[in-house]
Scaffold this motif. Sequence first.
Motif, PDB file in Angstrom:
ATOM      1  N   GLY A 135       1.069  -1.595   0.202  1.00 23.71           N
ATOM      2  CA  GLY A 135       0.341  -0.415   0.110  1.00 23.71           C
ATOM      3  C   GLY A 135       0.733   1.320   0.032  1.00 23.71           C
ATOM      4  N   PHE A 136       2.127   0.789   0.643  1.00 23.64           N
ATOM      5  CA  PHE A 136       2.446   2.593   0.582  1.00 23.64           C
ATOM      6  C   PHE A 136       3.458   2.973  -0.176  1.00 23.64           C
ATOM      7  N   LEU A 137       3.933   1.199  -0.855  1.00 21.58           N
ATOM      8  CA  LEU A 137       4.852   1.687  -2.464  1.00 21.58           C
ATOM      9  C   LEU A 137       3.711   2.275  -3.140  1.00 21.58           C
ATOM     10  N   GLY A 138       2.463   1.750  -3.080  1.00 22.21           N
ATOM     11  CA  GLY A 138       1.450   1.883  -4.641  1.00 22.21           C
ATOM     12  C   GLY A 138       0.868   3.592  -4.580  1.00 22.21           C
ATOM     13  N   PHE A 139       0.931   3.442  -3.215  1.00 16.76           N
ATOM     14  CA  PHE A 139       0.864   5.343  -3.032  1.00 16.76           C
ATOM     15  C   PHE A 139       1.944   6.495  -3.556  1.00 16.76           C
ATOM     16  N   LEU A 140       3.173   5.431  -2.936  1.00 18.75           N
ATOM     17  CA  LEU A 140       3.876   6.503  -3.054  1.00 18.75           C
ATOM     18  C   LEU A 140       4.444   6.839  -5.119  1.00 18.75           C
ATOM     19  N   GLY A 141       4.370   5.108  -4.980  1.00 17.31           N
ATOM     20  CA  GLY A 141       4.625   5.476  -6.818  1.00 17.31           C
ATOM     21  C   GLY A 141       3.112   6.164  -7.842  1.00 17.31           C
ATOM     22  N   PHE A 142       2.539   6.557  -6.822  1.00 15.15           N
ATOM     23  CA  PHE A 142       1.110   6.948  -7.436  1.00 15.15           C
ATOM     24  C   PHE A 142       1.503   8.602  -7.546  1.00 15.15           C
ATOM     25  N   VAL A 143       1.581   8.855  -6.483  1.00 17.06           N
ATOM     26  CA  VAL A 143       2.293  10.344  -5.983  1.00 17.06           C
ATOM     27  C   VAL A 143       3.373  10.321  -7.332  1.00 17.06           C
ATOM     28  N   LEU A 144       4.329   9.937  -7.163  1.00 20.23           N
ATOM     29  CA  LEU A 144       5.519  10.103  -8.229  1.00 20.23           C
ATOM     30  C   LEU A 144       4.867  10.486  -9.416  1.00 20.23           C
ATOM     31  N   LEU A 145       3.866   9.341  -9.428  1.00 14.63           N
ATOM     32  CA  LEU A 145       3.943   9.618 -11.691  1.00 14.63           C
ATOM     33  C   LEU A 145       2.578  10.412 -12.182  1.00 14.63           C
ATOM     34  N   SER A 146       2.277  10.892 -10.470  1.00 18.04           N
ATOM     35  CA  SER A 146       1.211  12.092 -11.160  1.00 18.04           C
ATOM     36  C   SER A 146       1.356  13.720 -11.135  1.00 18.04           C
TER      37      SER A 146
END
Length: 70
Positions: A3-14
Amino acid sequence: MKGFLGFLGFVLLSQGIGGIVCQLTGGWFRLWALTHRIGFLDGYEIYVCVLLVVLGVAVLFAAESAGKRA
């Protein structure tokens, strides 16, 4: 961890996509991207945004891989 990696990846991508859109539209989406607010990145914003997109995709793949192992 997934969940944390998914959130971090989403923030970086966005942030990367938002920065690219901001640079290509002449600053229309200024509130969406944060890379134009960092002073020492002047002139390199598009490169940093592409790097953020690549890092975001890599972190999202790592999150998916962490989810399969658990």
